[in-house]
Design a protein around this motif. Structure first.
Motif, PDB file in Angstrom:
ATOM      1  N   VAL A   1       9.963 -10.998 -40.609  1.00 20.89           N
ATOM      2  CA  VAL A   1      10.958 -11.446 -39.618  1.00 20.89           C
ATOM      3  C   VAL A   1      12.403 -11.320 -40.136  1.00 20.89           C
ATOM      4  CG1 VAL A   1      11.806 -13.431 -38.305  1.00 20.89           C
ATOM      5  CG2 VAL A   1       9.395 -12.858 -38.266  1.00 20.89           C
TER       6      VAL A   1
ATOM      7  N   ALA B   1       7.404  -9.920 -32.875  1.00 20.28           N
ATOM      8  CA  ALA B   1       8.616  -9.868 -33.697  1.00 20.28           C
ATOM      9  C   ALA B   1       9.321  -8.526 -33.512  1.00 20.28           C
ATOM     10  CB  ALA B   1       8.258 -10.091 -35.159  1.00 20.28           C
TER      11      ALA B   1
ATOM     12  N   SER C   1      10.901  -8.448 -30.156  1.00 20.40           N
ATOM     13  CA  SER C   1      12.113  -9.276 -30.142  1.00 20.40           C
ATOM     14  C   SER C   1      13.280  -8.500 -30.717  1.00 20.40           C
ATOM     15  CB  SER C   1      11.917 -10.543 -30.977  1.00 20.40           C
ATOM     16  OG  SER C   1      10.914 -11.334 -30.415  1.00 20.40           O
ATOM     17  N   ALA C   2      13.018  -7.782 -31.822  1.00 29.27           N
ATOM     18  CA  ALA C   2      14.088  -7.014 -32.445  1.00 29.27           C
ATOM     19  C   ALA C   2      14.618  -5.956 -31.478  1.00 29.27           C
ATOM     20  CB  ALA C   2      13.587  -6.370 -33.722  1.00 29.27           C
TER      21      ALA C   2
ATOM     22  N   LEU D   1      14.410  -6.010 -28.188  1.00 28.98           N
ATOM     23  CA  LEU D   1      15.107  -6.687 -27.087  1.00 28.98           C
ATOM     24  C   LEU D   1      16.501  -7.116 -27.543  1.00 28.98           C
ATOM     25  CD1 LEU D   1      15.094  -7.864 -24.284  1.00 28.98           C
ATOM     26  CD2 LEU D   1      13.886  -9.861 -25.153  1.00 28.98           C
ATOM     27  N   PHE D   2      16.594  -7.598 -28.791  1.00 28.70           N
ATOM     28  CA  PHE D   2      17.892  -8.033 -29.304  1.00 28.70           C
ATOM     29  C   PHE D   2      18.899  -6.883 -29.297  1.00 28.70           C
ATOM     30  CE2 PHE D   2      20.984  -8.740 -32.666  1.00 28.70           C
ATOM     31  CZ  PHE D   2      21.397 -10.040 -32.397  1.00 28.70           C
TER      32      PHE D   2
ATOM     33  N   ASP E   1       0.753 -14.204 -23.831  1.00 32.86           N
ATOM     34  CA  ASP E   1       1.846 -14.255 -22.847  1.00 32.86           C
ATOM     35  C   ASP E   1       3.144 -13.702 -23.420  1.00 32.86           C
ATOM     36  OD1 ASP E   1       0.270 -15.350 -20.971  1.00 32.86           O
ATOM     37  OD2 ASP E   1       1.012 -17.397 -21.174  1.00 32.86           O
ATOM     38  N   THR E   2       3.445 -14.095 -24.656  1.00 35.38           N
ATOM     39  CA  THR E   2       4.755 -13.761 -25.216  1.00 35.38           C
ATOM     40  C   THR E   2       4.972 -12.255 -25.305  1.00 35.38           C
ATOM     41  OG1 THR E   2       4.275 -15.660 -26.576  1.00 35.38           O
ATOM     42  CG2 THR E   2       6.334 -14.537 -26.991  1.00 35.38           C
TER      43      THR E   2
ATOM     44  N   TYR F   1       5.914 -11.207 -21.965  1.00 29.96           N
ATOM     45  CA  TYR F   1       7.239 -11.764 -21.659  1.00 29.96           C
ATOM     46  C   TYR F   1       8.336 -10.897 -22.262  1.00 29.96           C
ATOM     47  CZ  TYR F   1      11.266 -14.774 -22.310  1.00 29.96           C
ATOM     48  OH  TYR F   1      12.539 -15.266 -22.348  1.00 29.96           O
TER      49      TYR F   1
ATOM     50  N   ARG G   1      11.089  -8.611 -20.373  1.00 31.26           N
ATOM     51  CA  ARG G   1      12.531  -8.761 -20.586  1.00 31.26           C
ATOM     52  C   ARG G   1      13.179  -7.422 -20.905  1.00 31.26           C
ATOM     53  NH1 ARG G   1      14.922 -13.390 -22.614  1.00 31.26           N
ATOM     54  NH2 ARG G   1      16.736 -12.021 -22.660  1.00 31.26           N
TER      55      ARG G   1
ATOM     56  N   ILE H   1       3.416 -10.905 -15.638  1.00 27.20           N
ATOM     57  CA  ILE H   1       4.673 -11.352 -16.231  1.00 27.20           C
ATOM     58  C   ILE H   1       5.670 -10.185 -16.218  1.00 27.20           C
ATOM     59  CG2 ILE H   1       5.769 -12.245 -18.322  1.00 27.20           C
ATOM     60  CD1 ILE H   1       3.108 -13.506 -19.056  1.00 27.20           C
TER      61      ILE H   1
ATOM     62  N   VAL I   1      -0.649 -20.498 -18.771  1.00 27.68           N
ATOM     63  CA  VAL I   1       0.553 -21.183 -18.286  1.00 27.68           C
ATOM     64  C   VAL I   1       1.690 -20.187 -18.052  1.00 27.68           C
ATOM     65  CG1 VAL I   1       2.297 -22.918 -18.828  1.00 27.68           C
ATOM     66  CG2 VAL I   1      -0.062 -23.267 -19.517  1.00 27.68           C
ATOM     67  N   GLY I   2       1.887 -19.292 -19.028  1.00 27.97           N
ATOM     68  CA  GLY I   2       2.987 -18.337 -18.920  1.00 27.97           C
ATOM     69  C   GLY I   2       2.843 -17.471 -17.684  1.00 27.97           C
TER      70      GLY I   2
ATOM     71  N   VAL J   1       3.666 -19.508 -14.534  1.00 29.27           N
ATOM     72  CA  VAL J   1       5.112 -19.640 -14.329  1.00 29.27           C
ATOM     73  C   VAL J   1       5.669 -18.343 -13.750  1.00 29.27           C
ATOM     74  CG1 VAL J   1       7.337 -19.911 -15.503  1.00 29.27           C
ATOM     75  CG2 VAL J   1       5.436 -21.390 -16.104  1.00 29.27           C
TER      76      VAL J   1
ATOM     77  N   GLU K   1      16.681 -18.232 -15.690  1.00 33.27           N
ATOM     78  CA  GLU K   1      16.745 -16.917 -16.307  1.00 33.27           C
ATOM     79  C   GLU K   1      16.516 -15.821 -15.265  1.00 33.27           C
ATOM     80  OE1 GLU K   1      13.506 -16.103 -18.835  1.00 33.27           O
ATOM     81  OE2 GLU K   1      14.237 -14.079 -19.175  1.00 33.27           O
TER      82      GLU K   1
ATOM     83  N   PHE L   1      16.556 -14.338 -33.127  1.00 37.15           N
ATOM     84  CA  PHE L   1      15.995 -13.933 -31.841  1.00 37.15           C
ATOM     85  C   PHE L   1      15.805 -15.116 -30.888  1.00 37.15           C
ATOM     86  CE2 PHE L   1      13.840 -10.506 -34.561  1.00 37.15           C
ATOM     87  CZ  PHE L   1      14.985  -9.727 -34.517  1.00 37.15           C
TER      88      PHE L   1
ATOM     89  N   TYR M   1      11.198 -19.905 -19.327  1.00 38.97           N
ATOM     90  CA  TYR M   1       9.886 -19.852 -19.871  1.00 38.97           C
ATOM     91  C   TYR M   1       9.904 -20.196 -21.339  1.00 38.97           C
ATOM     92  CZ  TYR M   1       5.618 -17.574 -21.369  1.00 38.97           C
ATOM     93  OH  TYR M   1       4.419 -17.322 -21.900  1.00 38.97           O
TER      94      TYR M   1
END
Lengths: 1026, 200
Positions: free
Chosen positions: A558, A600, A603-604, A606-607, A648-649, A652, A656, A705, A742-743, A746, A839, B37, B46
């Motif tokens: 990370v 991870a 996320s990078a 997306l960042f 889910d993540t 997600y 995104r 999602i 759950v995700g 939503v 969001e 992040f 979420y």
């Protein structure tokens, strides 16, 4: 009665009437009813009156008539006649001087004078009205000054000729203005004098002329309240400064006089001196400045070494730097004479680094080295060797750190003069106004670059990790060194890069890891200057640290991913960062890595795409990241990725990524993609699967999602792939399926909100709403349970944001559901979802956000809660409070300002609800806002507010966050609420706060200390009053 | 300004002053990174769901867990007094090294029956003849009396060997009656108030 008689009669009684009389006379002159000669003759008797009042009023009549007479009525002979007449009056009689000069001004309006006429007027004024200060009336003097100002502006040569032809004209002229004190007049005097000072040869009278202006220094004028003339002290200061700095002939008087005033104890005087010195240095030029450069340094250094105010230091530094800048225009000897004592003194102060004065010396060096290449080179050649010796022989890190800090400042100065790789410095000259040419002077730092680089790199590499501040300074120095244009060669920069890589990637973690963070930022800056070097040297090192399959925990990868993603913020390396991350993700999926690792990397990615400066809207028909990144990635994740890792993540983050890239594309492009909203580019085999097939739920439900984020990305005019009458019921049904994560749930509810908010036309809203309110869901008739509440709020939110009237129907049902014994509390909580930042439903996602939705919501909801609360069972009352708090915490103060009286008691009761920490936290925030904005509103409840906040601060059933918030809110009371209301509580509060001082959690104690000191000081303030 | 007793004191940069550092952020933060992040996941989006009761595991943050108390330690005392402003310079006692972390000691209760702990602070004046040492000591004392719970006894002294009259000053600071009398003195209180202004 003649006009003048009437005029004199009305003058004091009715100025308006008098002006009218003058106007009539002017009219009659125009129509030739009145002859000019007759008019003048009629004045005779009054001009010879013994009463000065009458004589001056008569002149006022002349001035008024002349100013009201239209142009071209008076012939040139008549104007000459009048002019002679008025001048004879001025020489004979001082009464009505203001009016006489005003009349002359009026005559000039009618036609230009010749040069002789202009110089005669000047001469007469000087000969017969000097000094000006003999006239008591400010307005009289003002008129004279305006006339002189006119002569200076329009008849400059004529007045100048007076000066050149007679040596005693100038002394008379200067003495004429002596003693003027009115700010309005001074503004004119200064501008008249400035013309003389800058344009005339004044060498014979320089001192008198200088004194005539400098007598007013420093300006201490303070304008009266509601000053109708709007002249500020600053206006006067600016004009006076322009006079003092007007000509180099003043240098022998100005510098000593100003330095004398620098010893003043008043900070404002010092500020004025420093500003004036700067203007003088700028305007006097190198020759004059040279004579005083060392004197100035000797005086000014004290202002920096024994600093009093930051702005004074800054101003003084600017003067020192400007001196060097001016001297550089002259010979190099001159500059060096100035710089030598400076370098010597700074070197002396650097020996005791770190002290207050060594810091001051660093500031001086930086500011002068920034002034010009020559100064930079000289200071480097005198100071750098000294710093190196001190550095080698020093025994403490504190001293070394201070010395390196001086280096950092010198390098920064060097960058500003010689430029960085990506831009030229101030030394660059613009050739032909277009092409910048680098400075002709070569950079003196080149001589020391190898030694510096060696010292700094070995220092940074050898220093133990716990020497945080020293290593930060070393790192900064290295970074500045790499920035300097054409200083280090690529290999040397690569060495620095490798050292930084090592710090980021291999070094053990210590403290807050400030050095690692600084190293990443430094790499980013180098990427900006030298992108290819970062791609060649940092990228392999970073990617080498990222495994294809994660066999170890996230602590291994990370931090590397975070650093790598940060590098993507530099435009030049961004495409490479994206490419490498994509390849890494493919490899990781291939090797069956864990979901955590995939997340991870996602996320990078997306960042790197999420920074604001990134422009993704390019071609209307083509988006490179769609074909190259999104489609292959989605296929990989949905088909190749092990299904038990499909959390889910992952979806997600994938969603995104789709959203952030696609939402900026044109609707033309989006329309071609709309069919993929549910298919997700996976081909026909999986079409129409979800959500329309609601009988069975499989692992593919997660993909919904991603669908949500695609729907969010589409513009309003992009058609939905399926009709809403098919999709909405399917989604509604799916959302109550127990097997769905759950995700995903939503996301399904967000889809409902999106469709209703963005894609359903207003006329169809009722059709959409009916199946929810009535058959089959029947919310209106009380079918309230866990899943119908969610659906209702999803719809409610979509409607509220577009301010559709239909929301009231849902609200009525939900509001009455608040008294439902089983689900009332859940409904209450639901209200906080309505206005909280969202969001998905945003303007960026092309949703319909009405600008007045919050007002509408407020006016419907709050009265209903108020009434509901009053009529509810005691058990259900809290549900209304929870709901109200959920609305208020997201509304700006101005919305509920009006209703504050009615709301305050409810808010206070909310603080008593047990077990609702989040609601309490929100309510305390709301109360803090009231205390900040309008403390009067809670004055009557002060006692109850104080005791409730005290209870909440000490109640162990509240989490630390709520206890701390309560204390913070309590600390606002002593300064916000009227003193006499609070003082009676002081003893009690200070005493009870000792309990919070001993709280188990530090966050609470910190607030308790602050709060207690506010309440304790309440007493001290009282003592002062006594 | 003529009576400044030390016009050129040594000044420490703020990053060198002791502060509370987590053992290691990478093991501390849930993501095992620095949390770069985190901003990607909006706080209210979420997976925050107001309808679900918050599961206890959701808040893994130590700061929000009453099970793990943070006892008052030397660093906390340091944070309370290092921000006091020196009466001579616009600089903090921490950056002038008048207050130093190793010179702060918390002495636990002498017997299990007693709740009384003692906080001992040793001050290092910037010059050995500093006439303002008593005022600084008084400022530290007043600050701690206001900020610590009553179960702490406060003992402020001048570090032995750092001041020409260290013992005398320390005795003055330990004398309850003299301290009480000093706090009644309006000029002294105004000075203390100015010193303590930066503390909030």
């Amino acid at each position: 009665m003649s006009d003048v008689q009437l005029y004199l009669f009305e003058f004091d009684r009715n100025p308006k009437e008098a002006a009218q009389i003058a106007g009539q006379a002017a009219k009659r002159l125009e129509t030739k009813e009145l002859k000019l000669i007759a008019l003048i003759e009629s004045l005779g008797e009054y001009l010879n009156s013994d009463d000065t009042g009458i004589r001056s009023k008569t002149m006022a009549f002349v001035a008024d008539v002349l100013s009201l007479t239209p142009p071209r009525v008076l012939s040139i002979q008549q104007r000459n006649l009048l002019c002679d007449f008025i001048l004879s009056r001025i020489s004979d009689d001082n009464a009505g001087i203001g009016s006489a000069t005003k009349a002359l001004h009026g005559l000039e309006d009618k036609g230009q004078w010749d040069q002789i006429r202009a110089s005669t007027i000047m001469q007469v004024i000087l000969d017969h009205t000097s000094p000006l200060s003999q006239y008591r009336q400010q307005s009289d003097r003002y008129q004279v000054l305006l006339l002189i100002d006119l002569l200076m502006a329009e008849y400059r040569d004529a007045v100048h000729d007076l000066h050149t032809s007679s040596s005693d004209f100038l002394p008379k002229f200067v003495a004429y203005f002596d003693g003027e004190k009115d700010p309005r007049n001074l503004m004119v005097v200064f501008s008249i004098l400035k013309v003389v000072m800058t344009e005339w040869d004044i060498s014979a009278n320089a001192q008198e002329l200088f004194d005539s202006a400098f007598n007013y220094f420093p300006i201490t004028f303070r304008p009266p309240p509601d000053d109708p003339y709007g002249i500020t002290a600053q206006d006067l200061k600016d004009r006076l400064r322009a006079c003092i700095a007007a000509t180099a002939s003043f240098a022998p008087y100005a510098f000593p006089a100003l330095l004398d005033k620098l010893d003043s104890t008043s900070l404002n005087t010092k500020r004025d001196v420093v500003h004036a010195l700067r203007s003088c240095v700028e305007n006097y030029g190198p020759r004059a400045v040279n004579l005083y450069s060392v004197t100035l340094w000797d005086a000014l250094k004290f202002e920096i070494l024994h600093a009093q105010e930051d702005d004074l230091i800054e101003g003084t530094l600017q003067v020192l730097s400007e001196i060097s800048h001016q001297l550089a225009k002259s010979t190099s000897d001159v500059l060096i004479t100035y710089l030598k004592p400076i370098a010597k003194e700074c070197n002396e102060h650097l020996e005791d680094t770190p002290t207050k004065q060594s810091q001051a010396a660093t500031q001086i060096l930086k500011s002068i080295a920034s002034s010009c290449p020559e100064a930079s080179n000289f200071l480097l050649s005198t100071v750098l060797p000294h710093i190196f010796v001190l550095y080698q022989t020093s025994d403490t890190t504190a001293k070394r750190r201070g010395l390196v800090d001086t280096l950092v400042q010198l390098f920064r100065a060097n960058v500003s003069v010689f430029g960085e790789w990506r831009s030229l410095g101030t030394s660059a000259r613009l050739v032909d106004g277009e092409i910048p040419q680098p400075s002709a002077v070569s950079n003196g730092l080149l001589k020391y670059s190898t030694q510096t680089l060696e010292t700094l790199t070995s220092g940074l590499a050898a220093m133990p990790v716990k020497e945080v501040s020293f290593r930060l300074t070393l790192l900064d120095a290295l970074l500045q060194l790499t920035r300097v244009r054409e200083l280090l060669v690529d290999d040397e920069i690569a060495r620095v890069i490798n050292l930084f890589n090592q710090i980021v990637l291999s070094e053990e973690s210590y403290g807050r890891d400030e050095v690692k963070a600084a190293a990443i930022n430094a790499l980013l800056e180098i990427a900006h200057q030298k992108p290819q070097l970062i791609i060649d040297h940092s990228f392999p090192a970073f990617l080498g640290k990222l495994p294809d399959k994660d066999s170890e925990g996230p602590e291994k990868y990370v931090p590397v991913l975070e650093a790598f993603a940060k590098l993507g913020c530099e435009d030049k390396v961004f495409p490479t960062v994206v490419l490498r991350l994509k390849n890494k993700l493919n490899a990781a999926i291939q090797q069956n890595s864990s979901g955590t690792y995939i997340c991870a990397i996602l996320s990078a990615l997306l960042f790197t795409f999420s920074r604001d400066s990134l422009k993704l809207d390019g071609h209307p028909k083509y988006c490179p990241y769609l074909e190259d990144l999104l489609i292959p990635l989605t296929k990989r994740i949905c088909t190749d990725f092990q299904s038990d890792n499909q959390v889910d993540t992952v979806f997600y983050l994938l969603g995104r990524l789709h959203n952030v890239i696609l939402r900026q594309q044109s609707s033309e492009l989006q329309k071609t993609l709309s069919a993929e909203t549910y298919r997700l580019f996976l081909g026909d085999s999986v079409t129409e699967g979800i959500p329309l097939r609601t009988d069975s739920v499989d692992s593919q439900s997660h993909r919904l999602i991603v669908t949500t984020y695609l729907l969010a990305a589409w513009r309003k005019d992009v058609p939905l792939p399926h009709d809403d009458s098919v999709v909405l019921p399917a989604l509604t049904k799916l959302s109550s399926n127990e097997e769905i994560s759950v995700g995903t749930k939503v996301a399904i509810l967000q889809q409902i909100s999106l469709i209703v908010n963005k894609f359903v036309p207003k006329s169809d809203l009722k059709r959409i709403l009916d199946p929810i309110l009535y058959e089959p869901l029947n919310i209106a008739s009380g079918n309230i349970n866990g899943s119908t509440i969610r659906i209702a709020f999803a719809l409610f939110k979509a409607l509220v944001l577009r301010s559709a009237n239909e929301f009231e129907a849902i609200f009525t049902s939900l509001c009455s559901a608040l008294s439902n014994p089983e689900h009332g509390r859940s409904v209450g909580h639901g209200f906080s979802t309505l206005l909280q930042p969202d969001e998905i439903l945003t303007k960026e996602n092309h949703c319909t956000i009405s600008p007045i939705h919050r007002q509408r919501m407020f006016t419907v909801v709050v009265p209903a809660f108020n009434e509901g609360f009053r009529n509810a069972d005691p058990a259900a009352k809290t549900n209304y409070l929870v709901a109200l708090s959920g609305i208020l915490r997201w509304l700006p103060y101005s919305f509920w300002e009006q209703d504050i009286q009615a709301l305050s008691p409810l808010l206070l009761q909310t603080l008593d609800i047990a077990g609702e920490e989040d609601v309490k936290a929100g309510t305390i925030d709301t109360l803090a806002t009231i205390l900040a904005e309008n403390p009067k509103a809670v004055e009557e409840h002060a006692g109850s507010l104080i005791s409730r906040l005290l209870n909440n601060s000490s109640s162990k059933s509240n989490p630390p966050k709520v206890r701390a918030k309560a204390l913070h809110c309590l600390s606002l009371i002593p300064t916000q609420v009227r003193r006499e209301l609070v003082v009676p509580f002081r003893k009690q509060v200070v005493k009870r706060l000792t309990e919070a001082l001993d709280d188990g959690k530090r966050v609470v104690r910190v607030e308790a200390v602050k709060c207690r000191s506010k309440w304790t000081n309440l007493d001290e303030a009282g003592d002062e009053d006594d | 300004m003529d009576d400044i007793q030390n016009s050129n004191p040594t000044v420490l940069p703020s990053s060198d002053l002791p502060s509370r550092r987590p053992a290691s952020p990478t093991t501390h933060h849930p993501s095992r990174g620095t949390g770069l992040f985190d901003s990607l996941v909006p706080a209210y989006g979420y997976p925050y769901d107001p309808f679900l009761p918050k599961s206890p595991s959701a808040s893994s943050d130590d700061e929000d867990d009453d099970e793990i108390p943070d006892p008052i330690d030397a660093q906390e005392i340091y944070d309370l007094i290092s921000t006091i402003t020196d009466p001579e310079h616009p600089l903090s006692l921490g950056s002038l090294s008048v207050v130093n972390l190793p010179d702060i000691t918390i002495i636990p209760p002498s017997s299990p029956a007693s709740r009384i702990s003692t906080v001992q602070v040793l001050l290092t004046p910037t010059v050995t003849h500093c006439g303002l040492a008593t005022v600084i000591g008084l400022g530290v004392r007043v600050r701690l009396e206001r900020a610590l719970p009553p179960r702490f006894r406060i003992d402020v002294r001048i570090k032995p060997g750092t001041h020409s009259t260290a013992e005398q000053v320390s005795r003055q600071l330990g004398d309850k009656e003299r301290v009480a009398a000093a706090v009644e003195n309006a000029t002294l209180m105004a000075m203390l108030k100015k010193m303590l202004e930066g503390c909030d």
